[in-house]
Write an enzyme that holds these catalytic residues in place. Structure first.
Site, PDB file in Angstrom:
ATOM      1  N   CYS A   1     -16.099  10.817   4.759  1.00 19.08           N
ATOM      2  CA  CYS A   1     -15.064   9.918   4.218  1.00 19.08           C
ATOM      3  C   CYS A   1     -15.677   8.621   3.691  1.00 19.08           C
ATOM      4  O   CYS A   1     -16.365   7.895   4.407  1.00 19.08           O
ATOM      5  CB  CYS A   1     -14.001   9.682   5.284  1.00 19.08           C
ATOM      6  SG  CYS A   1     -13.386   8.015   5.467  1.00 19.08           S
TER       7      CYS A   1
ATOM      8  N   CYS B   1     -14.712   5.323   5.270  1.00 26.42           N
ATOM      9  CA  CYS B   1     -15.339   5.159   6.595  1.00 26.42           C
ATOM     10  C   CYS B   1     -16.746   4.592   6.422  1.00 26.42           C
ATOM     11  O   CYS B   1     -17.176   3.725   7.188  1.00 26.42           O
ATOM     12  CB  CYS B   1     -15.429   6.488   7.330  1.00 26.42           C
ATOM     13  SG  CYS B   1     -13.844   7.344   7.488  1.00 26.42           S
TER      14      CYS B   1
ATOM     15  N   CYS C   1     -11.084  10.873 -11.300  1.00 30.39           N
ATOM     16  CA  CYS C   1     -11.644  11.017  -9.944  1.00 30.39           C
ATOM     17  C   CYS C   1     -13.032  11.648  -9.981  1.00 30.39           C
ATOM     18  O   CYS C   1     -13.222  12.765 -10.468  1.00 30.39           O
ATOM     19  CB  CYS C   1     -10.657  11.801  -9.086  1.00 30.39           C
ATOM     20  SG  CYS C   1     -11.345  12.954  -7.910  1.00 30.39           S
TER      21      CYS C   1
ATOM     22  N   CYS D   1     -13.695  14.890  -8.024  1.00 26.34           N
ATOM     23  CA  CYS D   1     -13.109  16.059  -8.680  1.00 26.34           C
ATOM     24  C   CYS D   1     -14.072  16.614  -9.720  1.00 26.34           C
ATOM     25  O   CYS D   1     -14.197  17.825  -9.895  1.00 26.34           O
ATOM     26  CB  CYS D   1     -11.798  15.691  -9.358  1.00 26.34           C
ATOM     27  SG  CYS D   1     -10.597  14.925  -8.252  1.00 26.34           S
TER      28      CYS D   1
END
Ligand SMILES: *[C@@H]1O[C@H](CO)[C@@H](O)[C@H](O)[C@H]1NC(C)=O
Ligand SMILES: *[C@@H]1O[C@H](CO)[C@@H](O)[C@H](O)[C@H]1NC(C)=O
Ligand SMILES: *[C@@H]1O[C@H](CO)[C@@H](O)[C@H](O)[C@H]1NC(C)=O
Ligand SMILES: *[C@@H]1O[C@H](CO)[C@@H](O)[C@H](O)[C@H]1NC(C)=O
Ligand SMILES: *[C@@H]1O[C@H](CO)[C@@H](O)[C@H](O)[C@H]1NC(C)=O
Length: 507
Positions: free
Chosen positions: A73, A76, A418, A421
């Site tokens: 993540c 994170c 993105c 993606c």
């Protein structure tokens, strides 16, 4: 149903704040740049916990903050150095504040993640009293912000105002503060006030005092005890003398929602924007260019309308075009449609009017209330030629191509902007090619920024992948992002329809 509703708005909120948080994060990184490099050898001030030692550790401490994270993540990773820095300051604090982390992605810790209702990463929880009380962390994510917020959280829920200095520190014209005024602190009213302060402390700041004259606004002659809520909008302060716990809590929550929430680049407005999106009400969002000469007219008309809908469970927000790129991407809107108003119901149904004039909002809302407006569904046109290995799905053919297709469909929600993606695209191509000769397996993608996403799918970011089996089972794909992982997942979960199967058998 309830969860998907929350995610719909969570998604929107995320997009609204996207551009803003990015700038904040970039600034924070710039500031911290020099210090980070040399510190790697130091032992971490953040405790690493897992299912084997979580309870034991938490039960030993009166105040522990736990970050639930996942190794992949990005947010994170951004938080990690800030959290570490905060931990090194806070372990020296008296009383000590323990910062810990749990890898919630590890199968071993899935039980912990579900106990603490972790639905996204990173999520921070404050555990008090040996873990007996659980509180959401609602503070900032920079080292200094974390330290400041937690120092407040570890202290008493309400602090005493003994001087005008104390009052100046606690009460500002940027936030909400709730002050209880008493003739003595030994009364039941004070106890009830403290109970409410404990309950709501992650959202609001509380103070108490024996001297009304120290407060910056409002009558000083009101009979004690009473509670005065200071707010940076509307009437600026409001009093109550109802000290029943539930009533006082409701007073705080309902008084702290502005008649019209403002969304612009000013971060002090963002807590109110959060509240707007967390409310269960129908939401009306007006987007205008705040520099436009008609803005003042829009604003005053809009306030009037919002006032007239008070008590009807409708919340109103006005957003500045300059801060709203995220919202526009989310709704698939264009700047040349501004001024525009969107109404969104809890199930995601939307109504839209673009290029509107100040006088048209009231009539439009009236038509909505009468049920004479047609909902707005955003969809790209279905492609004529859908021959690429990865098929293109749009809102208008999603049922036919995915949910009711009686095929095993892996569907990726993506957005053109993105980066992750783009990385995933060749991998999905590879997966699609490997299933080319198996008619029951389809790999597909839908541009989530250009199509409305139905509530069955909880898309909180891009890419998000779902698998809809031929028998109609819908699963979110949360595995690794390699072709092998995805292929194995499809093999494991695909439903092979027997020629003799009838629909009845499957259901
Ligand atoms: C908890 O256990 C893990 C290994 O299972 C270990 O890495 C970690 O340091 C332990 N944490 C504490 C605080 O003892
Ligand atoms: C209350 O505060 C005012 C303003 O600072 C001060 O003049 C007054 O003496 C205080 N009253 C008491 C009883 O402390
Ligand atoms: C304090 O709260 C309790 C629970 O709501 C209520 O029964 C009681 O009347 C309250 N006390 C006062 C003085 O309002
Ligand atoms: C508003 O919502 C509350 C709580 O859900 C409900 O009790 C009330 O009847 C609603 N009011 C209107 C006007 O719909
Ligand atoms: C808003 O209006 C001002 C003044 O007319 C203009 O300079 C600005 O570019 C507009 N902002 C956007 C995002 O269109």
């Amino acid at each position: 149903m309830a969860t998907s509703r929350v995610w719909t708005f969570f998604g929107l909120l995320l997009f609204l704040l996207l551009s803003l948080t990015l700038t904040v994060a970039a600034e924070a990184e710039g500031g911290a740049g020099g210090a980070a490099a040399g510190e790697e050898a130091e032992p971490s001030a953040v405790l690493t916990l897992d299912a084997s030692n979580f309870s034991e550790t938490v039960s030993k401490h009166p105040f522990v903050v736990v970050e639930f994270y996942a190794p992949w993540c990005g947010h994170c990773k951004k938080l990690a150095p800030e959290y570490e820095k905060a931990a090194s300051v806070l372990t020296k604090h008296d009383p000590p504040v323990i910062l810990a982390k749990v890898d919630a992605n590890d199968d071993l810790n899935k039980g912990l993640a579900s106990k603490y209702e972790i639905k996204g990463f990173p999520t921070l929880r404050i555990l008090r009293n040996g873990g007996k009380e659980i509180q959401e962390y609602k503070g900032p994510r920079s080292a200094d912000g974390i330290v400041e917020y937690l120092k407040k959280q570890v202290g008493p829920a309400s602090s005493e105002i003994e001087s005008s200095d104390d009052a100046d520190k606690l009460i500002s014209d940027k936030k909400i503060t709730i002050v209880g005024v008493f003739s003595e602190f030994s009364v039941e009213e004070y106890e009830n006030f403290t109970t409410v302060a404990e309950k709501l402390r992650s959202d609001y700041e509380f103070g108490h005092t024996l001297n009304t004259s120290l407060l910056p606004r409002g009558e000083t002659t009101v009979k004690q005890p009473f509670v005065r809520l200071f707010k940076p909008f509307d009437e600026l302060f409001i009093d109550t003398q109802d000290f029943r716990v539930d009533a006082l809590q409701r007073f705080v929550e309902s008084s702290s929602i502005p008649i019209v929430t403002t969304f612009n680049k000013d971060p002090s407005n963002h807590p109110f924007v959060m509240k707007f999106f967390n409310s269960p009400n129908v939401k009306v969002l007006l987007f205008v260019n705040f520099s436009d000469e008609l803005f003042d007219t829009f604003k005053s008309k809009y306030y009037e309308i919002a006032e007239s809908y008070k008590g009807k469970n409708i919340s109103f927000l006005v957003g500045d075009l300059d801060a709203s790129q995220g919202a526009f991407q989310f709704f698939g809107l264009r700047e040349d449609q501004v001024p525009l108003v969107i109404l969104q119901e809890n199930d995601g149904t939307k109504f839209l009017k673009s290029n509107l004039k100040p006088d048209q909002i009231a009539l439009w809302l009236k038509e909505y209330m009468e049920g004479s407006l047609k909902p707005y569904r955003k969809s790209q046109p279905a492609p004529h030629n859908n021959n690429d290995p990865v098929k293109v799905v749009v809102a208008d053919n999603l049922n036919e191509m995915v949910l009711n297709s009686k095929k095993n469909v892996l569907l990726e929600f993506y957005a053109p902007w993105c980066g992750h993606c783009k990385k995933l695209a060749p991998i999905l191509d590879e997966v699609a090619v490997s299933f080319e000769n198996e008619a029951d397996v389809i790999i597909a993608k839908m541009d989530g920024s250009a199509n409305d996403i139905p509530n069955e799918f909880q898309v909180r970011g891009y890419p998000t992948m779902y698998f809809s089996s031929a028998s109609g089972k819908l699963l979110q794909y949360e595995g690794g992002r390699t072709a092998e992982d995805i292929i194995n997942f499809i093999q494991k979960n695909r439903h092979v329809i027997d020629e003799h199967d009838s629909l009845q058998d499957e259901l």
